[in-house]
Design an enzyme around this catalytic site. Sequence first.
Site, PDB file in Angstrom:
ATOM      1  N   ASP A  30     -95.757 -55.340 -44.442  1.00 32.63           N
ATOM      2  CA  ASP A  30     -94.793 -55.833 -43.465  1.00 32.63           C
ATOM      3  C   ASP A  30     -93.985 -54.653 -42.927  1.00 32.63           C
ATOM      4  OD1 ASP A  30     -93.381 -58.891 -42.935  1.00 32.63           O
ATOM      5  OD2 ASP A  30     -92.232 -57.100 -42.374  1.00 32.63           O
ATOM      6  N   ILE A  31     -93.720 -54.654 -41.627  1.00 34.20           N
ATOM      7  CA  ILE A  31     -93.016 -53.533 -40.996  1.00 34.20           C
ATOM      8  C   ILE A  31     -91.538 -53.491 -41.399  1.00 34.20           C
ATOM      9  CG2 ILE A  31     -92.220 -54.664 -38.855  1.00 34.20           C
ATOM     10  CD1 ILE A  31     -93.383 -52.236 -37.335  1.00 34.20           C
ATOM     11  N   ASN A  83     -94.026 -69.561 -43.437  1.00 34.41           N
ATOM     12  CA  ASN A  83     -93.058 -70.185 -42.544  1.00 34.41           C
ATOM     13  C   ASN A  83     -93.822 -70.932 -41.458  1.00 34.41           C
ATOM     14  OD1 ASN A  83     -90.840 -69.013 -43.919  1.00 34.41           O
ATOM     15  ND2 ASN A  83     -91.123 -67.097 -42.796  1.00 34.41           N
ATOM     16  N   GLN A  90     -90.518 -68.826 -38.579  1.00 34.02           N
ATOM     17  CA  GLN A  90     -91.771 -68.226 -38.098  1.00 34.02           C
ATOM     18  C   GLN A  90     -91.522 -67.518 -36.766  1.00 34.02           C
ATOM     19  OE1 GLN A  90     -95.170 -70.858 -37.677  1.00 34.02           O
ATOM     20  NE2 GLN A  90     -96.573 -69.138 -37.370  1.00 34.02           N
ATOM     21  N   HIS A  96     -99.837 -66.560 -41.429  1.00 38.76           N
ATOM     22  CA  HIS A  96     -99.757 -65.463 -42.396  1.00 38.76           C
ATOM     23  C   HIS A  96     -99.035 -65.934 -43.638  1.00 38.76           C
ATOM     24  CE1 HIS A  96     -96.349 -65.239 -39.597  1.00 38.76           C
ATOM     25  NE2 HIS A  96     -95.632 -64.808 -40.608  1.00 38.76           N
ATOM     26  N   HIS A  98     -96.727 -64.459 -46.666  1.00 36.13           N
ATOM     27  CA  HIS A  98     -95.941 -63.332 -47.151  1.00 36.13           C
ATOM     28  C   HIS A  98     -96.147 -63.228 -48.661  1.00 36.13           C
ATOM     29  CE1 HIS A  98     -93.063 -62.978 -43.618  1.00 36.13           C
ATOM     30  NE2 HIS A  98     -93.501 -64.211 -43.426  1.00 36.13           N
TER      31      HIS A  98
HETATM   32  P1  5GP Z   1     -92.581 -64.742 -39.892  1.00 34.40           P
HETATM   33  O1  5GP Z   1     -91.119 -64.561 -39.554  1.00 34.40           O
HETATM   34  O2  5GP Z   1     -93.380 -65.157 -38.677  1.00 34.40           O
HETATM   35  O3  5GP Z   1     -92.837 -65.609 -41.082  1.00 34.40           O
HETATM   36  O4  5GP Z   1     -93.084 -63.300 -40.340  1.00 34.40           O
HETATM   37  C1  5GP Z   1     -93.446 -62.326 -39.429  1.00 34.40           C
HETATM   38  C2  5GP Z   1     -93.380 -61.011 -40.178  1.00 34.40           C
HETATM   39  O5  5GP Z   1     -94.072 -60.044 -39.391  1.00 34.40           O
HETATM   40  C3  5GP Z   1     -91.963 -60.478 -40.390  1.00 34.40           C
HETATM   41  O6  5GP Z   1     -91.723 -60.310 -41.775  1.00 34.40           O
HETATM   42  C4  5GP Z   1     -91.958 -59.148 -39.632  1.00 34.40           C
HETATM   43  O7  5GP Z   1     -91.224 -58.139 -40.280  1.00 34.40           O
HETATM   44  C5  5GP Z   1     -93.428 -58.818 -39.525  1.00 34.40           C
HETATM   45  N1  5GP Z   1     -93.786 -58.045 -38.357  1.00 34.40           N
HETATM   46  C6  5GP Z   1     -93.361 -58.258 -37.076  1.00 34.40           C
HETATM   47  N2  5GP Z   1     -93.936 -57.366 -36.245  1.00 34.40           N
HETATM   48  C7  5GP Z   1     -94.721 -56.574 -37.025  1.00 34.40           C
HETATM   49  C8  5GP Z   1     -95.566 -55.451 -36.731  1.00 34.40           C
HETATM   50  O8  5GP Z   1     -95.710 -55.011 -35.576  1.00 34.40           O
HETATM   51  N3  5GP Z   1     -96.232 -54.899 -37.773  1.00 34.40           N
HETATM   52  C9  5GP Z   1     -96.096 -55.354 -39.054  1.00 34.40           C
HETATM   53  N4  5GP Z   1     -96.781 -54.714 -40.010  1.00 34.40           N
HETATM   54  N5  5GP Z   1     -95.311 -56.408 -39.363  1.00 34.40           N
HETATM   55  C10 5GP Z   1     -94.637 -57.012 -38.355  1.00 34.40           C
END
Ligand code: 5GP
Length: 110
Positions: A30-31, A83, A90, A96, A98
């Site tokens: 995760d970034i 999420n 989300q 995805h 986590h």
């Molecule tokens: P969500 O909030 O949809 O459950 O999780 C999305 C996740 O993607 C977040 O934890 C966010 O930090 C990660 N993320 C967003 N953009 C990027 C990216 O460009 N590269 C990577 N490796 N992770 C990302």
Amino acid sequence: MSDCLFCGIVSGRVPSKKVFEDDATFAFEDIAPRAPTHVLIVPRRHIDTIGAADDEALVGRVFLTAARIARERGLESYRLVVNNGEGAGQTVFHLHVHLLGGRPMSWPPG
Ligand code: 5GP
Ligand code: ZN
């Protein structure tokens, strides 16, 4: 999906720190990590949300890939989070999981 961030990561068009890949799944760091281990595991094939998923085997593969990475990292305790929808946090609409580990975690999540 050509405009999907995680499809871009799976294809290599968008750079990422790859952790694991096989024929059905792809995992990367995760970034913005929220724990010492914070890996995202995705199906290679685009699926918007877990609520829209209809492939039991593929969803199973994603979760077992997450468990495999946790095992390989020696994590005994960890959390898998999905999420579903903006209200649940989300932000990227490519399914995805986590994988979070390496620190104590409270329950329930906020
Ligand atoms: P969500 O909030 O949809 O459950 O999780 C999305 C996740 O993607 C977040 O934890 C966010 O930090 C990660 N993320 C967003 N953009 C990027 C990216 O460009 N590269 C990577 N490796 N992770 C990302
Ligand atoms: Zn996608």
